[in-house]
Design a protein around this motif. Sequence first.
Motif, PDB file in Angstrom:
ATOM      1  N   PHE A  99      -5.670  -1.212   3.858  1.00 24.51           N
ATOM      2  CA  PHE A  99      -4.363  -1.676   4.326  1.00 24.51           C
ATOM      3  C   PHE A  99      -4.060  -3.068   3.782  1.00 24.51           C
ATOM      4  O   PHE A  99      -2.925  -3.349   3.368  1.00 24.51           O
ATOM      5  CB  PHE A  99      -4.319  -1.674   5.852  1.00 24.51           C
ATOM      6  N   ILE A 100      -5.051  -3.936   3.784  1.00 29.85           N
ATOM      7  CA  ILE A 100      -4.853  -5.287   3.241  1.00 29.85           C
ATOM      8  C   ILE A 100      -4.473  -5.209   1.764  1.00 29.85           C
ATOM      9  O   ILE A 100      -3.558  -5.904   1.300  1.00 29.85           O
ATOM     10  CB  ILE A 100      -6.125  -6.131   3.447  1.00 29.85           C
ATOM     11  N   ALA A 101      -5.155  -4.357   1.017  1.00 32.69           N
ATOM     12  CA  ALA A 101      -4.835  -4.192  -0.396  1.00 32.69           C
ATOM     13  C   ALA A 101      -3.397  -3.706  -0.592  1.00 32.69           C
ATOM     14  O   ALA A 101      -2.699  -4.148  -1.514  1.00 32.69           O
ATOM     15  CB  ALA A 101      -5.817  -3.217  -1.049  1.00 32.69           C
ATOM     16  N   GLU A 102      -2.950  -2.802   0.271  1.00 34.57           N
ATOM     17  CA  GLU A 102      -1.567  -2.308   0.186  1.00 34.57           C
ATOM     18  C   GLU A 102      -0.578  -3.420   0.493  1.00 34.57           C
ATOM     19  O   GLU A 102       0.467  -3.531  -0.172  1.00 34.57           O
ATOM     20  CB  GLU A 102      -1.376  -1.134   1.146  1.00 34.57           C
ATOM     21  N   CYS A 103      -0.879  -4.251   1.474  1.00 36.53           N
ATOM     22  CA  CYS A 103       0.004  -5.388   1.796  1.00 36.53           C
ATOM     23  C   CYS A 103       0.096  -6.356   0.625  1.00 36.53           C
ATOM     24  O   CYS A 103       1.171  -6.899   0.330  1.00 36.53           O
ATOM     25  CB  CYS A 103      -0.502  -6.102   3.040  1.00 36.53           C
ATOM     26  N   VAL A 104      -1.026  -6.576  -0.046  1.00 35.40           N
ATOM     27  CA  VAL A 104      -1.025  -7.437  -1.226  1.00 35.40           C
ATOM     28  C   VAL A 104      -0.169  -6.802  -2.327  1.00 35.40           C
ATOM     29  O   VAL A 104       0.613  -7.487  -3.012  1.00 35.40           O
ATOM     30  CB  VAL A 104      -2.466  -7.686  -1.712  1.00 35.40           C
ATOM     31  N   ARG A 105      -0.297  -5.500  -2.489  1.00 38.45           N
ATOM     32  CA  ARG A 105       0.506  -4.804  -3.500  1.00 38.45           C
ATOM     33  C   ARG A 105       1.994  -4.934  -3.213  1.00 38.45           C
ATOM     34  O   ARG A 105       2.817  -5.033  -4.140  1.00 38.45           O
ATOM     35  CB  ARG A 105       0.116  -3.324  -3.545  1.00 38.45           C
ATOM     36  N   LEU A 106       2.340  -4.968  -1.927  1.00 33.80           N
ATOM     37  CA  LEU A 106       3.739  -5.115  -1.517  1.00 33.80           C
ATOM     38  C   LEU A 106       4.217  -6.570  -1.591  1.00 33.80           C
ATOM     39  O   LEU A 106       5.362  -6.870  -1.267  1.00 33.80           O
ATOM     40  CB  LEU A 106       3.908  -4.603  -0.079  1.00 33.80           C
ATOM     41  N   ASP A 107       3.332  -7.451  -2.020  1.00 38.45           N
ATOM     42  CA  ASP A 107       3.644  -8.881  -2.181  1.00 38.45           C
ATOM     43  C   ASP A 107       4.000  -9.550  -0.852  1.00 38.45           C
ATOM     44  O   ASP A 107       4.821 -10.461  -0.799  1.00 38.45           O
ATOM     45  CB  ASP A 107       4.792  -9.071  -3.184  1.00 38.45           C
ATOM     46  N   LEU A 108       3.361  -9.086   0.219  1.00 42.40           N
ATOM     47  CA  LEU A 108       3.561  -9.703   1.521  1.00 42.40           C
ATOM     48  C   LEU A 108       2.684 -10.954   1.646  1.00 42.40           C
ATOM     49  O   LEU A 108       1.553 -10.972   1.151  1.00 42.40           O
ATOM     50  CB  LEU A 108       3.216  -8.718   2.644  1.00 42.40           C
ATOM     51  N   PRO A 109       3.183 -11.995   2.294  1.00 43.52           N
ATOM     52  CA  PRO A 109       2.434 -13.251   2.409  1.00 43.52           C
ATOM     53  C   PRO A 109       1.367 -13.192   3.507  1.00 43.52           C
ATOM     54  O   PRO A 109       1.527 -13.750   4.602  1.00 43.52           O
ATOM     55  CB  PRO A 109       3.520 -14.286   2.732  1.00 43.52           C
ATOM     56  N   LEU A 110       0.270 -12.520   3.218  1.00 41.39           N
ATOM     57  CA  LEU A 110      -0.810 -12.401   4.188  1.00 41.39           C
ATOM     58  C   LEU A 110      -1.559 -13.717   4.302  1.00 41.39           C
ATOM     59  O   LEU A 110      -1.990 -14.282   3.299  1.00 41.39           O
ATOM     60  CB  LEU A 110      -1.795 -11.312   3.776  1.00 41.39           C
ATOM     61  N   ARG A 111      -1.741 -14.167   5.535  1.00 43.32           N
ATOM     62  CA  ARG A 111      -2.494 -15.393   5.782  1.00 43.32           C
ATOM     63  C   ARG A 111      -3.837 -15.122   6.438  1.00 43.32           C
ATOM     64  O   ARG A 111      -4.715 -15.974   6.416  1.00 43.32           O
ATOM     65  CB  ARG A 111      -1.667 -16.344   6.653  1.00 43.32           C
ATOM     66  N   GLY A 112      -3.972 -13.952   7.063  1.00 40.81           N
ATOM     67  CA  GLY A 112      -5.241 -13.668   7.707  1.00 40.81           C
ATOM     68  C   GLY A 112      -5.181 -12.451   8.592  1.00 40.81           C
ATOM     69  O   GLY A 112      -4.308 -11.590   8.444  1.00 40.81           O
TER      70      GLY A 112
END
Length: 216
Positions: free
Chosen positions: A142-155
């Motif tokens: 899921f984290i990898a998918e969020c990164v692919r979507l260019d979402l600003p994940l902080r933690g």
Amino acid sequence: MSLEDITTRIAKAEQGAGRAAGSVTLIAVSKMQPDERVEAALDAGHRHFGENRVQEAAGKWPGFRDRFDGITLHLIGPLQTNKAREAMELADTIHSLDRPRLANTLARLAQELGRCPDLFVQVNTGEEPQKAGILPADADGFIAECVRLDLPLRGLMCIPPVAEEPSLHFALLAKIAARNGLSGLSMGMSGDFESAIALGATHVRVGSAIFGGREG
């Protein structure tokens, strides 16, 4: 306890864990609290606050922001996709990114709005069927998918099961974050924030210990 008491305990926990002073952000959970209690915290200089519901936050914080500079609003409760746009316009950080549909909605809205709040993925570390969050086994994907979507994940964020030792869940969350290159850990509440800080928390969510019991 007072806000000052909590900040003193956080400072001691930082020191005891060998953490830099000020490395932990205290989110004062103001959900269902009367305005006078929130205003007292604002008058004392506190600026990070947490709300569970978009509707309640929308009725409370625009007025406070007109009167107080530098407020950072954290949405810490479950977020319905039909409230996502309002949440993104209102909150500076969303701690409850908990499913693929919401990730896709936030990514689409980020393109439309030209901005996106900082995001924390909620992990259901206890694998509780009644609780929101990505299961630990699914977190990396899921984290990898969020990164692919260019979402600003902080933690990552978690809420440990009530009947279990919270430090086990804090350690699990920290392990998942570390292997995914995420530095933010939103974990620890009124009864266990010192344990969370010892295990790397960057954000602790404290309500009743600051404000007393909630109304309503």
